[in-house]
Design a protein around this motif. Structure first.
Motif, PDB file in Angstrom:
ATOM      1  N   TRP A  85     -12.178   7.849   7.433  1.00 51.73           N
ATOM      2  CA  TRP A  85     -11.034   8.171   8.298  1.00 51.73           C
ATOM      3  C   TRP A  85     -10.474   6.959   9.030  1.00 51.73           C
ATOM      4  CZ3 TRP A  85     -11.186   7.326  13.556  1.00 51.73           C
ATOM      5  CH2 TRP A  85     -12.456   7.159  14.141  1.00 51.73           C
ATOM      6  N   LEU A  86     -11.342   6.045   9.501  1.00 56.25           N
ATOM      7  CA  LEU A  86     -10.851   4.873  10.243  1.00 56.25           C
ATOM      8  C   LEU A  86     -10.099   3.897   9.330  1.00 56.25           C
ATOM      9  CD1 LEU A  86     -10.594   3.577  12.960  1.00 56.25           C
ATOM     10  CD2 LEU A  86     -12.849   2.530  12.653  1.00 56.25           C
ATOM     11  N   PRO A  87     -10.639   3.552   8.146  1.00 60.14           N
ATOM     12  CA  PRO A  87      -9.851   2.722   7.233  1.00 60.14           C
ATOM     13  C   PRO A  87      -8.517   3.358   6.847  1.00 60.14           C
ATOM     14  CG  PRO A  87     -12.145   2.731   6.555  1.00 60.14           C
ATOM     15  CD  PRO A  87     -12.014   3.734   7.659  1.00 60.14           C
ATOM     16  N   VAL A  88      -8.492   4.683   6.695  1.00 61.32           N
ATOM     17  CA  VAL A  88      -7.243   5.378   6.352  1.00 61.32           C
ATOM     18  C   VAL A  88      -6.215   5.198   7.472  1.00 61.32           C
ATOM     19  CG1 VAL A  88      -6.180   7.657   6.086  1.00 61.32           C
ATOM     20  CG2 VAL A  88      -8.209   7.071   4.769  1.00 61.32           C
ATOM     21  N   ILE A  89      -6.635   5.400   8.719  1.00 65.20           N
ATOM     22  CA  ILE A  89      -5.725   5.270   9.863  1.00 65.20           C
ATOM     23  C   ILE A  89      -5.202   3.838   9.984  1.00 65.20           C
ATOM     24  CG2 ILE A  89      -5.580   5.324  12.392  1.00 65.20           C
ATOM     25  CD1 ILE A  89      -7.501   7.708  12.326  1.00 65.20           C
ATOM     26  N   LEU A  90      -6.105   2.853   9.878  1.00 67.80           N
ATOM     27  CA  LEU A  90      -5.703   1.453  10.025  1.00 67.80           C
ATOM     28  C   LEU A  90      -4.807   1.003   8.866  1.00 67.80           C
ATOM     29  CD1 LEU A  90      -9.040  -0.089  11.341  1.00 67.80           C
ATOM     30  CD2 LEU A  90      -6.975   0.464  12.642  1.00 67.80           C
ATOM     31  N   THR A  91      -5.103   1.482   7.664  1.00 71.12           N
ATOM     32  CA  THR A  91      -4.253   1.162   6.521  1.00 71.12           C
ATOM     33  C   THR A  91      -2.874   1.787   6.689  1.00 71.12           C
ATOM     34  OG1 THR A  91      -6.176   1.061   5.044  1.00 71.12           O
ATOM     35  CG2 THR A  91      -4.023   1.292   4.009  1.00 71.12           C
ATOM     36  N   LEU A  92      -2.836   3.009   7.182  1.00 72.35           N
ATOM     37  CA  LEU A  92      -1.563   3.696   7.404  1.00 72.35           C
ATOM     38  C   LEU A  92      -0.728   2.952   8.448  1.00 72.35           C
ATOM     39  CD1 LEU A  92       0.173   6.186   6.770  1.00 72.35           C
ATOM     40  CD2 LEU A  92      -0.991   7.365   8.637  1.00 72.35           C
TER      41      LEU A  92
ATOM     42  N   ASN B 251       4.542  -2.645  -9.609  1.00 72.99           N
ATOM     43  CA  ASN B 251       4.908  -1.840  -8.447  1.00 72.99           C
ATOM     44  C   ASN B 251       3.870  -0.789  -8.065  1.00 72.99           C
ATOM     45  OD1 ASN B 251       7.669  -2.880  -7.851  1.00 72.99           O
ATOM     46  ND2 ASN B 251       8.020  -2.223  -9.943  1.00 72.99           N
ATOM     47  N   VAL B 252       3.168  -0.233  -9.039  1.00 74.97           N
ATOM     48  CA  VAL B 252       2.178   0.797  -8.732  1.00 74.97           C
ATOM     49  C   VAL B 252       0.792   0.170  -8.529  1.00 74.97           C
ATOM     50  CG1 VAL B 252       1.048   2.904  -9.537  1.00 74.97           C
ATOM     51  CG2 VAL B 252       3.497   2.583  -9.938  1.00 74.97           C
ATOM     52  N   LEU B 253       0.265  -0.459  -9.578  1.00 74.23           N
ATOM     53  CA  LEU B 253      -1.048  -1.104  -9.443  1.00 74.23           C
ATOM     54  C   LEU B 253      -0.997  -2.244  -8.431  1.00 74.23           C
ATOM     55  CD1 LEU B 253      -2.393  -1.225 -13.110  1.00 74.23           C
ATOM     56  CD2 LEU B 253      -2.822   0.470 -11.332  1.00 74.23           C
ATOM     57  N   GLY B 254       0.126  -2.974  -8.428  1.00 74.16           N
ATOM     58  CA  GLY B 254       0.272  -4.106  -7.508  1.00 74.16           C
ATOM     59  C   GLY B 254       0.153  -3.692  -6.055  1.00 74.16           C
ATOM     60  N   ASN B 255       0.810  -2.581  -5.683  1.00 66.09           N
ATOM     61  CA  ASN B 255       0.742  -2.106  -4.305  1.00 66.09           C
ATOM     62  C   ASN B 255      -0.653  -1.607  -3.939  1.00 66.09           C
ATOM     63  OD1 ASN B 255       3.251  -2.125  -2.592  1.00 66.09           O
ATOM     64  ND2 ASN B 255       4.112  -1.341  -4.494  1.00 66.09           N
ATOM     65  N   MET B 256      -1.369  -1.048  -4.910  1.00 64.48           N
ATOM     66  CA  MET B 256      -2.733  -0.605  -4.640  1.00 64.48           C
ATOM     67  C   MET B 256      -3.662  -1.809  -4.464  1.00 64.48           C
ATOM     68  SD  MET B 256      -3.026   2.626  -7.268  1.00 64.48           S
ATOM     69  CE  MET B 256      -4.749   2.914  -6.888  1.00 64.48           C
ATOM     70  N   ILE B 257      -3.557  -2.765  -5.380  1.00 64.25           N
ATOM     71  CA  ILE B 257      -4.412  -3.952  -5.325  1.00 64.25           C
ATOM     72  C   ILE B 257      -4.132  -4.770  -4.069  1.00 64.25           C
ATOM     73  CG2 ILE B 257      -4.890  -6.166  -6.467  1.00 64.25           C
ATOM     74  CD1 ILE B 257      -4.460  -4.674  -9.129  1.00 64.25           C
ATOM     75  N   LEU B 258      -2.856  -4.761  -3.640  1.00 65.31           N
ATOM     76  CA  LEU B 258      -2.459  -5.518  -2.454  1.00 65.31           C
ATOM     77  C   LEU B 258      -3.244  -5.095  -1.215  1.00 65.31           C
ATOM     78  CD1 LEU B 258      -0.290  -7.674  -1.656  1.00 65.31           C
ATOM     79  CD2 LEU B 258       1.152  -5.768  -0.943  1.00 65.31           C
ATOM     80  N   PHE B 259      -3.588  -3.794  -1.123  1.00 71.50           N
ATOM     81  CA  PHE B 259      -4.277  -3.284   0.064  1.00 71.50           C
ATOM     82  C   PHE B 259      -5.754  -3.006  -0.159  1.00 71.50           C
ATOM     83  CE2 PHE B 259      -0.514  -3.178   2.474  1.00 71.50           C
ATOM     84  CZ  PHE B 259      -0.866  -2.905   3.789  1.00 71.50           C
ATOM     85  N   LEU B 260      -6.257  -3.243  -1.366  1.00 69.47           N
ATOM     86  CA  LEU B 260      -7.692  -3.070  -1.607  1.00 69.47           C
ATOM     87  C   LEU B 260      -8.529  -4.001  -0.713  1.00 69.47           C
ATOM     88  CD1 LEU B 260      -9.354  -2.497  -5.048  1.00 69.47           C
ATOM     89  CD2 LEU B 260     -10.442  -3.945  -3.340  1.00 69.47           C
ATOM     90  N   PRO B 261      -8.178  -5.301  -0.606  1.00 71.61           N
ATOM     91  CA  PRO B 261      -8.955  -6.167   0.303  1.00 71.61           C
ATOM     92  C   PRO B 261      -8.877  -5.717   1.755  1.00 71.61           C
ATOM     93  CG  PRO B 261      -7.616  -7.479  -1.208  1.00 71.61           C
ATOM     94  CD  PRO B 261      -7.155  -6.068  -1.338  1.00 71.61           C
ATOM     95  N   PHE B 262      -7.731  -5.169   2.156  1.00 73.20           N
ATOM     96  CA  PHE B 262      -7.581  -4.695   3.535  1.00 73.20           C
ATOM     97  C   PHE B 262      -8.608  -3.605   3.842  1.00 73.20           C
ATOM     98  CE2 PHE B 262      -5.754  -2.137   6.945  1.00 73.20           C
ATOM     99  CZ  PHE B 262      -5.335  -3.106   7.841  1.00 73.20           C
ATOM    100  N   GLY B 263      -8.698  -2.626   2.942  1.00 72.63           N
ATOM    101  CA  GLY B 263      -9.674  -1.552   3.126  1.00 72.63           C
ATOM    102  C   GLY B 263     -11.103  -2.059   3.135  1.00 72.63           C
ATOM    103  N   PHE B 264     -11.384  -3.036   2.277  1.00 77.34           N
ATOM    104  CA  PHE B 264     -12.736  -3.594   2.203  1.00 77.34           C
ATOM    105  C   PHE B 264     -13.089  -4.354   3.476  1.00 77.34           C
ATOM    106  CE2 PHE B 264     -15.743  -6.978   1.339  1.00 77.34           C
ATOM    107  CZ  PHE B 264     -16.775  -6.294   0.706  1.00 77.34           C
ATOM    108  N   PHE B 265     -12.201  -5.249   3.896  1.00 75.21           N
ATOM    109  CA  PHE B 265     -12.503  -6.093   5.054  1.00 75.21           C
ATOM    110  C   PHE B 265     -12.657  -5.278   6.331  1.00 75.21           C
ATOM    111  CE2 PHE B 265     -10.704  -9.810   2.634  1.00 75.21           C
ATOM    112  CZ  PHE B 265     -11.848 -10.585   2.684  1.00 75.21           C
ATOM    113  N   ILE B 266     -11.743  -4.332   6.585  1.00 73.49           N
ATOM    114  CA  ILE B 266     -11.869  -3.577   7.832  1.00 73.49           C
ATOM    115  C   ILE B 266     -13.104  -2.676   7.802  1.00 73.49           C
ATOM    116  CG2 ILE B 266      -9.403  -3.665   8.376  1.00 73.49           C
ATOM    117  CD1 ILE B 266      -9.104  -0.853   7.325  1.00 73.49           C
TER     118      ILE B 266
ATOM    119  N   LEU C 204      -9.659   2.593  -1.891  1.00 76.53           N
ATOM    120  CA  LEU C 204     -10.477   1.915  -2.912  1.00 76.53           C
ATOM    121  C   LEU C 204     -11.304   0.802  -2.283  1.00 76.53           C
ATOM    122  CD1 LEU C 204      -8.057   1.643  -5.982  1.00 76.53           C
ATOM    123  CD2 LEU C 204     -10.160   2.996  -5.821  1.00 76.53           C
ATOM    124  N   GLY C 205     -10.679   0.068  -1.362  1.00 71.89           N
ATOM    125  CA  GLY C 205     -11.408  -0.990  -0.654  1.00 71.89           C
ATOM    126  C   GLY C 205     -12.569  -0.444   0.140  1.00 71.89           C
TER     127      GLY C 205
END
Length: 199
Positions: A121-128, A96-111, A159-160
């Motif tokens: 700031w832009l990755p933070v806004i898009l991730t949010l 639940n903790v590491l899983g949710n972080m890892i789930l969005f690591l590729p999202f941050g990297f790709f964008i 992290l991404g």
């Protein structure tokens, strides 16, 4: 810690592989037809990255919307309430903790990669935006809204971004031959073979 994480990843793979296989065949066949019809340039590593991003988004959609309805929990609007409920290193903590972080690591990297972000700031806004959308839809379809998931997703997106930022800074110091299309295509093929073997 690594055993529950690997079993969680294996569970996601088992759950999503039919969609991944069908989507990959459709996307690749369409891309090949487009290249042949329009005589456009084909760069393997760029196309593989785009394919990975599309498959990632589809897997993200399937994982967060098609799991069984959660009946044992309720909406959580109190920050860190659920995060601190798990013992550090336990199976539930990893899932639940590491899983949710890892789930969005590729999202941050790709964008970050596609938008060439130099600041967070832009990755933070898009991730949010993505995470809030997911949590709201989950509440609508009978799952639960959890503010802690949004916090963890934001951490994963950050992290991404940092992974992209460090890699881009490192890449600038490499000799030109290691940044050439041919070299990057070879690396992409090796990584693809490794990923298929691993799965």
């Amino acid at each position: 810690m690594f055993e529950p994480l690997s079993s969680t990843i294996q569970g996601v793979v088992n759950f999503t592989w039919p969609m991944v296989l069908i989507s990959t065949i459709i996307i690749v066949s369409f891309r090949v037809a487009y290249v042949l019809k329009n005589h456009s340039k084909f760069v393997l590593y760029q196309d593989l990255l785009m394919l990975c991003f599309i498959i990632y988004v589809l897997c993200l959609f399937q994982v967060v919307t098609f799991q069984d309805t959660v009946s044992w929990s309720s909406n959580n609007f109190i920050p860190f309430k659920e995060i601190f409920r798990y013992d550090f290193g336990s199976r539930l903590f990893v899932k639940n903790v590491l899983g949710n972080m890892i789930l969005f690591l590729p999202f941050g990297f790709f964008i970050s990669y596609y938008l060439k972000c130099e600041k967070a700031w832009l990755p933070v806004i898009l991730t949010l935006i993505a995470s809030c959308s997911i949590e709201t839809v989950q509440m609508i379809i009978g799952r639960v809204f959890d503010i802690d998931d949004i916090i963890l997703n934001l951490c994963g997106g950050m992290l991404g971004f940092f992974c992209y930022y460090l890699l881009s800074k490192f890449a600038k110091k490499l000799p030109d031959v290691l940044k050439s299309e041919m070299f990057l295509n070879i690396i992409a093929i090796i990584l693809l073979i490794g990923l298929i073997t691993l799965i």
